[in-house]
Structure formats: structure tokens, C-alpha cells
Design a protein around this motif. Sequence first.
Motif, PDB file in Angstrom:
ATOM      1  N   THR B  58      -8.745  -6.803  14.167  1.00  0.00           N
ATOM      2  CA  THR B  58      -8.999  -8.247  14.172  1.00  0.00           C
ATOM      3  C   THR B  58      -7.971  -8.945  13.301  1.00  0.00           C
ATOM      4  O   THR B  58      -7.677  -8.471  12.203  1.00  0.00           O
ATOM      5  CB  THR B  58     -10.388  -8.541  13.558  1.00  0.00           C
ATOM      6  OG1 THR B  58     -11.255  -7.460  13.858  1.00  0.00           O
ATOM      7  CG2 THR B  58     -10.947  -9.846  14.072  1.00  0.00           C
ATOM      8  N   ARG B  60      -7.594 -12.273  11.126  1.00  0.00           N
ATOM      9  CA  ARG B  60      -8.508 -13.253  10.534  1.00  0.00           C
ATOM     10  C   ARG B  60      -7.738 -14.371   9.841  1.00  0.00           C
ATOM     11  O   ARG B  60      -6.624 -14.151   9.370  1.00  0.00           O
ATOM     12  CB  ARG B  60      -9.448 -12.554   9.543  1.00  0.00           C
ATOM     13  CG  ARG B  60     -10.377 -11.579  10.247  1.00  0.00           C
ATOM     14  CD  ARG B  60     -11.178 -10.721   9.296  1.00  0.00           C
ATOM     15  NE  ARG B  60     -12.048  -9.849  10.071  1.00  0.00           N
ATOM     16  CZ  ARG B  60     -13.265 -10.187  10.510  1.00  0.00           C
ATOM     17  NH1 ARG B  60     -13.766 -11.360  10.199  1.00  0.00           N
ATOM     18  NH2 ARG B  60     -13.979  -9.338  11.223  1.00  0.00           N
ATOM     19  N   SER B  61      -8.380 -15.513   9.756  1.00  0.00           N
ATOM     20  CA  SER B  61      -7.688 -16.675   9.213  1.00  0.00           C
ATOM     21  C   SER B  61      -7.408 -16.486   7.728  1.00  0.00           C
ATOM     22  O   SER B  61      -8.212 -15.918   6.985  1.00  0.00           O
ATOM     23  CB  SER B  61      -8.516 -17.940   9.424  1.00  0.00           C
ATOM     24  OG  SER B  61      -9.604 -17.948   8.550  1.00  0.00           O
ATOM     25  N   VAL B 113     -10.589 -23.213  12.415  1.00  0.00           N
ATOM     26  CA  VAL B 113     -11.289 -22.212  11.607  1.00  0.00           C
ATOM     27  C   VAL B 113     -12.099 -22.918  10.538  1.00  0.00           C
ATOM     28  O   VAL B 113     -11.671 -23.957  10.019  1.00  0.00           O
ATOM     29  CB  VAL B 113     -10.328 -21.184  10.965  1.00  0.00           C
ATOM     30  CG1 VAL B 113      -9.694 -20.301  12.026  1.00  0.00           C
ATOM     31  CG2 VAL B 113      -9.269 -21.863  10.115  1.00  0.00           C
ATOM     32  N   GLY B 117     -11.140 -15.918   6.572  1.00  0.00           N
ATOM     33  CA  GLY B 117     -11.491 -14.634   7.171  1.00  0.00           C
ATOM     34  C   GLY B 117     -12.130 -14.735   8.541  1.00  0.00           C
ATOM     35  O   GLY B 117     -12.630 -13.736   9.063  1.00  0.00           O
ATOM     36  N   GLU B 118     -12.128 -15.912   9.135  1.00  0.00           N
ATOM     37  CA  GLU B 118     -12.715 -16.053  10.472  1.00  0.00           C
ATOM     38  C   GLU B 118     -11.831 -15.368  11.521  1.00  0.00           C
ATOM     39  O   GLU B 118     -10.605 -15.501  11.488  1.00  0.00           O
ATOM     40  CB  GLU B 118     -12.839 -17.563  10.797  1.00  0.00           C
ATOM     41  CG  GLU B 118     -13.438 -17.815  12.157  1.00  0.00           C
ATOM     42  CD  GLU B 118     -13.996 -19.221  12.298  1.00  0.00           C
ATOM     43  OE1 GLU B 118     -14.120 -19.940  11.286  1.00  0.00           O
ATOM     44  OE2 GLU B 118     -14.330 -19.588  13.436  1.00  0.00           O
ATOM     45  N   PRO B 119     -12.413 -14.640  12.472  1.00  0.00           N
ATOM     46  CA  PRO B 119     -11.602 -13.935  13.470  1.00  0.00           C
ATOM     47  C   PRO B 119     -10.862 -14.919  14.382  1.00  0.00           C
ATOM     48  O   PRO B 119     -11.454 -15.870  14.899  1.00  0.00           O
ATOM     49  CB  PRO B 119     -12.630 -13.145  14.283  1.00  0.00           C
ATOM     50  CG  PRO B 119     -13.854 -13.101  13.440  1.00  0.00           C
ATOM     51  CD  PRO B 119     -13.843 -14.344  12.613  1.00  0.00           C
ATOM     52  N   SER B 275     -20.730  -8.133  14.247  1.00  0.00           N
ATOM     53  CA  SER B 275     -19.424  -8.059  13.560  1.00  0.00           C
ATOM     54  C   SER B 275     -18.351  -7.713  14.589  1.00  0.00           C
ATOM     55  O   SER B 275     -17.769  -8.595  15.212  1.00  0.00           O
ATOM     56  CB  SER B 275     -19.468  -7.035  12.421  1.00  0.00           C
ATOM     57  OG  SER B 275     -19.815  -5.747  12.895  1.00  0.00           O
ATOM     58  N   TYR B 295     -13.615  -1.292  10.404  1.00  0.00           N
ATOM     59  CA  TYR B 295     -13.120  -2.182   9.359  1.00  0.00           C
ATOM     60  C   TYR B 295     -12.782  -1.357   8.131  1.00  0.00           C
ATOM     61  O   TYR B 295     -13.467  -0.369   7.826  1.00  0.00           O
ATOM     62  CB  TYR B 295     -14.193  -3.210   8.960  1.00  0.00           C
ATOM     63  CG  TYR B 295     -14.480  -4.286   9.994  1.00  0.00           C
ATOM     64  CD1 TYR B 295     -13.748  -4.385  11.174  1.00  0.00           C
ATOM     65  CD2 TYR B 295     -15.495  -5.213   9.776  1.00  0.00           C
ATOM     66  CE1 TYR B 295     -14.019  -5.374  12.111  1.00  0.00           C
ATOM     67  CE2 TYR B 295     -15.785  -6.207  10.700  1.00  0.00           C
ATOM     68  CZ  TYR B 295     -15.041  -6.277  11.871  1.00  0.00           C
ATOM     69  OH  TYR B 295     -15.326  -7.247  12.783  1.00  0.00           O
ATOM     70  N   GLU B 299     -11.694  -5.838   5.045  1.00  0.00           N
ATOM     71  CA  GLU B 299     -12.187  -6.593   6.193  1.00  0.00           C
ATOM     72  C   GLU B 299     -13.713  -6.653   6.214  1.00  0.00           C
ATOM     73  O   GLU B 299     -14.312  -7.641   6.656  1.00  0.00           O
ATOM     74  CB  GLU B 299     -11.673  -5.989   7.511  1.00  0.00           C
ATOM     75  CG  GLU B 299     -12.037  -6.875   8.701  1.00  0.00           C
ATOM     76  CD  GLU B 299     -11.330  -6.509   9.983  1.00  0.00           C
ATOM     77  OE1 GLU B 299     -10.788  -5.395  10.085  1.00  0.00           O
ATOM     78  OE2 GLU B 299     -11.336  -7.346  10.900  1.00  0.00           O
ATOM     79  N   PHE B 302     -15.248  -9.636   4.937  1.00  0.00           N
ATOM     80  CA  PHE B 302     -15.206 -10.808   5.810  1.00  0.00           C
ATOM     81  C   PHE B 302     -16.015 -10.588   7.084  1.00  0.00           C
ATOM     82  O   PHE B 302     -16.256 -11.523   7.847  1.00  0.00           O
ATOM     83  CB  PHE B 302     -13.755 -11.135   6.179  1.00  0.00           C
ATOM     84  CG  PHE B 302     -12.916 -11.518   4.994  1.00  0.00           C
ATOM     85  CD1 PHE B 302     -13.014 -12.789   4.453  1.00  0.00           C
ATOM     86  CD2 PHE B 302     -12.060 -10.611   4.407  1.00  0.00           C
ATOM     87  CE1 PHE B 302     -12.263 -13.151   3.356  1.00  0.00           C
ATOM     88  CE2 PHE B 302     -11.306 -10.962   3.301  1.00  0.00           C
ATOM     89  CZ  PHE B 302     -11.401 -12.236   2.777  1.00  0.00           C
ATOM     90  N   GLY B 303     -16.396  -9.329   7.322  1.00  0.00           N
ATOM     91  CA  GLY B 303     -17.012  -8.980   8.591  1.00  0.00           C
ATOM     92  C   GLY B 303     -18.508  -9.187   8.641  1.00  0.00           C
ATOM     93  O   GLY B 303     -19.110  -9.059   9.710  1.00  0.00           O
TER      94      GLY B 303
END
Lengths: 203, 801
Positions: B58, B60-61, B113, B117-119, B275, B295, B299, B302-303
Motif C-alpha cells: 500500500t 499511504r499519504s 486525503v 497514512g491514508e491508503p 485493513s 504490513y 504500516e 496506520f493500518g
Amino acid sequence: MRVNFTVNGRKQEADDVWEGESLLYVLRERMGLPGSKNACEQGECGSCTVRLDGVPVCSCLVAAGQVEGREVVTVEGLADYAAHRADSHPGGGCASGSCGTSIDAAKRWTAHGSESPRAQDGQTGEAGGLSPIQQAFIDAGAVQCGFCTPGLLVAADELLERNSEPSDADIREALSGNLCRCTGYEKILDAVRLAAARQEEAV
Amino acid sequence: MAQKTRTTPAGTPTNVTQNHTKGGIGESTLRPDGTLKVTGEFAYSSDMWHEDMLWGQTLRSTVAHALIENIDISEAVAMPGVYAVLTYDDLPAKMKNYGLEIQDTPVLANGRVRHHGEPVALVAADHPETARRAAAKIKIDYKELPLVTDEASATAPDAPLIHEGRDDHHAGHVPHPNIVHRQPIIRGNVEEARKRADVIVEGEYTFGMQDQAFLGPESGLAVPAEDGGVDLYVATQWLHSDLQQIAPVLGLPPEKVRMTLSGVGGAFGGREDISMQIHACLLALRTGKPVKIVYNRFESFFGHVHRHPAKLHYEHGATKDGKITHMKCRIVLDGGAYASASPAVVGNASSLSVGPYVIDDVDIEAIALYTNNPPCGAMRGFGAVQACFAYEAQMDKLAAKLGMDPVEFRQLNAMEQGTIMPTGQVVDSPAPVAELLRRVKARPMPPEQQWLAAGEAADVRALPGGLSNTTHGEGVVRGVGYAVGIKNVGFSEGFDDYSTARVRLEVINGEAVAMVHTAMAEVGQGGVTVHAQIARTELGVTQVTIHPADTQVGSAGSTSASRQTYMTGGAVKNTCEAVRAKALEIGRRKFGSYHPAWATAELLLEGGKVVTDGGEVLADLADVLEGEEIDVELEFRHRPTQAFDLVTGQGNGHVQYTFAAHRAVVEVDTELGLVKVVELATAQDVGKALNMLSVVGQIQGGTTQGLGVAVMEEIIVDPKTAKVRNPSFTDYLIPTILDTPTIPVDVLELADPNAPYGLRGLGEAPTLSSTPAVLAAIRNATGLELTKTPVRPEHLTGTGV
């Protein structure tokens, strides 16, 4: 690159290993030995603890190339490793920490799949084929989700090897590099005490 | 880079089928999966492996709140070994969001976002490192937006809206669109009651953001199927809830998404939300190859959602003889960017905000905010934890102001069976609050200055700071603190909370064998152990097989809210009873003419035989079942609950209450600001212990998570950037075996007449009172007020806030 090393007494050869791969990755993804766990991959949680030439290490922090020509024992080989120790040094530890498993002994070792008889039942005395510390973890209720268990077992077995009568403070010190989120550690302490007591009885 | 991965297949994507042979309810039967777990053979979700599989990653932001102006995937796609790169535009169905209650969470960011941590994008490649490097080559242009990070910035009239155009069922009732849900509770007349108070205490408390920090990272394997569907092997807390959220965004009917639980390395609420499930399925369906996502710890932070950080303002009054007159409180929970379980957490925080005390006049308000902080949702204790931290501090303050002993003061106000909750609900089963406190108080104290016990030189391992060898005990003082808490069991507020069990009874090799099939997620709590115990007790057999949990059987509900032994245990019990009735019916048909007792006596199944209640053996169960097979699937429901009134908060919202108390003994190095918790004695009522070994394990584990919050655990979010500062086990600290004290456990078994076997859900309650007990002990040792978790050295040395 190619890496030659011994895992649980068996000579192994890993091909096409990328230089950045960890021993943990090679064990889990190339050797088919996923018993060593991947919980933090930065040496903080101890879930991937293995013996490298007898010394407990976080396998996530060991580069695969560093194990060339060396001996690794994982949780999958712990029972045989402990059995060998009991045979060679009855009642005593292996002070050098480098006894390892002989090649002859290792040749008898085979990976146990989930179809193996011992996998069928978790009851005391019915399982067989476990090291004292493995049996003690089951009996004391020290296993809940079990993710930390393989690393704790390798670390605890090494403690009992060099200190057959550890105090609680000794146990806490030896296992302080292994995180467990489920048990509150009390039953892990119980398990190590139980294994030590059984070791004592057996002498 | 090598394309070949594992040469020796292992960890095949199946769960384990388990047999064991001893132990009915009430016995400390050992775990059926114990042997597999100690030998390394138990297949956790991160161990799943499939020939020719790819690895998913993934992206992530890196910012908390921004518009995505452009995504350039060209370099990533061009990398050798990369099979797919997906963004929002590749989502196959009209439905592009998911969520537990409110579908506000994008599978991949849609132009914006809302938290760090946003995907944003997904990669599938033939080696995990290739996937990581490819993800790093995706270029994203962000245009940052103003941040909403606290109540003031969220509820300002001109505040940016985290979710514009809300149309969820809470939207019409909240005072601001950045408030997810609001629950007031009004009972009695606080202003009148306040006049009776001789003392009034107020407090403002801050509860930090805790992480579940389960050891096994989010992971799983999605395998595309020939019928266009997908088989997903994953660690979760509720297979059917996942399925309901996954199928619509894949554009598949639910029957084409077949889920099997793989080994779960702990959960604690952190696996209630989706997740990697959808991401792995998307990549598998796109590439036509099995895709595994694991992960790493970074991660993982954030997951999953975290425990809601909270600000709590409380006011209590009491008469000089020690009776609480009233309580006012306002609880502000930060739910972060997406709703997750925030509405239900609000319901719990408000309805349990009085604690286990009799207070007739209350004025309560709890809200959860939408902000640009990390999303928060379920964690062990679920809203009750934050409230307990505050109300227990208040109890100590009141007792101190009245000059009373803190335990006696609590006992004087303790609720009991028959007490009316602030919601108007009557507590209709035992509530031994005063007794639990008595028990922890009566326990002998641990010896003083244990670091000296070993001999002449101080054993530094027993000191605050421990192995760091920071002190020899000069500045160390001891303190003792108490706390008690109340938690609800099961899903509340009118939720149709049920569980399903399928039980088959048949003869195998001449012996009657039971097979129990449920979709219950075994996350380490021991459900697999007690289900077999229940089947043995109800069916009188010795052999019980626990079928792997999957979606081929009805929902078991979530492994959370302390509900699984009650709910799925209840389902197994009920289903076994139906199976037993069928077995006896077959017996009557086959053998009824041989003995009148078949028609007249109360019949039982025991030791593989049909026996009368007088102990007379009528037949072997194997003979009864010969040539027949009994197979029953039933749903089990607890008594119905009601939604809380949105204005008054009244309603019979909860199924069952559960109680635990703690006494903490700490030693504090006042020079260094370090704390050693010496002992955390616990007492808890579990109604009926089906397996005492597991019960004690749950209580000790929950207690330790509460200890973590008290002295070390907190996800630190930078208030200026809303970025997470410590997403690693180096920087987010959870208790080690050196930080964790002896935890003696005292278990009461006062049966709840409404529950299966009289049991009480137990997993969460010990997490509640552990934290305030430790805080109380540190206050007792230092004389400091300490209103925040976790207590840090600077709070103790006066060198920080």
C-alpha cells in the motif's frame, strides 16, 4: 547471492538471495520455516528470535549473508535441539552456548507438517516430541494468540540452558527483549519456572 | 532481484482442525491449538503462502489533509517484477467506500486525503521489496488543506468539513457536521441535588491515544477463483462483517467472496475494521494471481484504528457523610478522520460514565469528533476505559476532600443488584462492587524495598528504571491506589447481536464424535477451547473437532465487546441441546420399546452413553447414532436491547454488566521520574468460569494493557501537522516482562441468571480499572495531581507539562 548454512541441523542452500534480505525472510519465505515471526522487523519485539551458533538473535536484524557457514536453530528445531542437549549434557547446561545439533542428529530431523500425529492433540502428555519449555508453555497457559511464543521459547530455552535455576528477576531479564501483548507475562513466568522445576526433577 | 521466493511450501492457506479429548466446562482444559503454536506450525495470516503468489504493498499519504492534484504511476508500472498498480480510478464497483456503521472510508483516496497514512495506491509485485520500491516511485502531488485537530478547530463555525454532505443516520442529530455522534444522558435534577452537596470536586482529564499493538501484523492472502470470485484467508475479528464491506466494493455477490479465518496474532479491537482485505482482493482479481499483503510494524500503526483519545470534564458532589449527590460530565472523544466505531464508543462512554456507583442525579454528554487525526475505533474497554480513568480520579479527590478512606468511600457509594443506571436500566444481576474492592484491599501487601531483599547490593532490576542501572533506591517512594470499573458485555443499543453454531454428531470408528462449526474468530482468547468444553458437557462425548472458522456457516458476530463466550458459547450450547434432543428422539425410536425409562425419565448424555437422571445406562450413544447423522445449525440471541433516547439517554441499552477492581502498588523514583509498578492485584466477577486458566490469562493480559496506558503507551500525533510521530515499537512502548508486575487474580463467580451457564463476559473489564489504580498509586506516592495518561517522567519531576 547463494547462502549456505545449517538450519536445525540440516544443511541448506538458498539461491538468488537479494543482499538486503534478512535471515528472517530467508527462513520464512525461502526455507519454508515460518515459525519465526515477523512482528516488528526492527529487533524490538523478539518474535523472530533464533539461535545463531547458539546465541539468541533477532533474525530480522541479521542479514542473510551473515549466516554463511553458520548454524541456526529455529522454534521448529527446538525440540530436537533440547533433546540433543539432554542426551549430551544430562542435567547440565551448555555453557558455551554453541553445542548446536550434530549433523548426524540433524539428519534425523524432519519438518513436522500439520498432519503429524503430535499436531492432532494439545493435551498434556499426549503430544510428545516437545522440548520441556514447549510443554511447559502449553501446560501453564502461557500461549494465547501465540504470535510471540516461538521467540519466547527460543529465548527461554537458552536461559534454562545456561541457568537451570533462574530467579524471577533472572527470567524477567532474559525475556525482556520479547514482547507479549496477550498474557501479561505472569503465565510465561509460570511456564519458565515449571520447565526449570521439571528439569530439576529429571536429574 | 530474485523472483523466486519460498522453495519449500509451508503454511498452506488453511486453518487447523483440532481434536482433543478431555475437559467439560469449569475445567482448565488446555488449548487445542497449543501444540501447533509452540512448534511454529500454526499458520498465522502472515504465514500464508501460495505457489506463484505476488506481494501487495500500500502507498499511504504523507500528509494529513490535502487534495490530490495528480498521481503519476508510470515509473512504478514500468519496473520489472511489477504486475499491477491501482488507484481510485481502478476501483471496479459503484460502491467505493466501506465502514462498520457509516460507509465513509474510501478504499483508496478519492482526490482527497483526510489523515496521515491514508491508503492512496496499491502495488503487486513478485518480491516484497520490489513492491515497496515501486510504491515509492509513485509520484503524488498534494495541495495541503487547513487542519482540524481538536474540538475548537472542528466545531468552529467556519471549520473545514471532514465529510461534506453527510447523510448518515447521525447527521441530523449532531450540533455540527464535524461531530460524528452526540449522546446526552439526563436523569434526576442535578441543580437541585447539587444544593445538597457539602463538597464539590471538579477535574479535567486527558486520555492519550492508545494502540492495540497486537503482535501479528495485518496480513492475509487473496486467491482469485475460477468463478470470478475470490478466496480470502485473513486475520480478522468478524468474518461476516468484513464480507459485508468487501463484496460491494469488489462488485461481487457475497457468495463469491469466500473467507476463511487464518491464524490471528492478537486483536484487541484493532481488527474490527477492514485493513488489507479489500486491497489484497483487488490486486488478486486484477492480476489473476494470489496476492499476499503483510504490513510491517510501521504500516500497522496506520493500518488500524486506535483507542479514542479523550478530554473529560467531571464534576461530583458529596455530602459530608460521604454520599455522592450528583455528577456532571462532558466527554470529548477524538474519532479522527473516519467514523469507524465512534458512534457506539460514544454510547458506551456516556452510559458508563458514572462508573459502578449509585448516582441518581446526572447530566452527561459525550461526543466524538471528526478530525484530521488518525481514525479511532474499537479497543478493549471501548469508551468505558476513558471514563473510568476520570471518574476514579474523581472518587479519590472526593474521598480526600471528605477525609475518608478511598476504598470505604467507594464502597459507601457502590452499586449493587437493583441499582438503576443513569439510562434508567435496572442492574438485574449480581454487581459485587464493594466486595471486589474489599478483596483487593484485604490482600497482603508486597514486601517493601524488594531491591534490597536479594542481599547487600541493590538488585537494580527491581527498581524503577530497572536494568538501566539508574539508581540504587535513594529517591524511591511507595504508593498504593485503588480503582473499580463497570463495562457492558455484547453489542448494545438495539443492535441485532446474534451468533450461529452448527453442530454435527456422528459415529466415527465406533465412537460418537461432535463437530462444532462456527465463524467465531479465535484471536487468542480461547474460544476454541471453551467451545469443545461446552460440546463435551452438553453431548457427553469425549471427541470434539473444532471446524475452521469461515463464511460457509452463519455469522458468529464479532470477537469483541467481551461477547464471544456468551454469544457463540451460547450458540454452541443451544445447538448442542437441539442435537441432544434429536439423539434422544432417535434413541426412543430405536430402543424405546426395550425400557420404559426412554419415555418417562429425564435423559442425559454422559460418557458416550444415554443415561437416566437416576444414573441408569440405557444405551451407547454410538449405537443410537449408528447409521444416522445429526446436523443442526441455530442462531442464538441475547435478550433485546434498546437504543438510547437521543435527548434524555434513557433506554435499556445494555445486555449485561461486568465488574473488576484493582489495587496498584508502585514505587516511584521522584528524582528521575521513573515508575515501577510492583503489584497489580485484581478481583473480578466472571459469573461462571468455564475455563479458569483462560479466565486468569485474560484478566492478567487486560490488566497489563491498562498498565501500559498508565505509564508508557501513547501514539503521539503532532498537533501542528497531525502526523504520527512514533509508529514503531522503538517509539511506541508496550510493557515488557520487566515493566509488568506480579498480577494476583481473585475470581468471583456470582452467576448471572440471564446468561448461558451464568457467565459474564470478562475480557475488557480488567483493562478499565488497571489504569486509574496505577495513577492513584503514583499520586499517592508523589502527592501530584496527574490528570493525563500516560504519566511521563517530566510530569513527576516537574520539568514538563
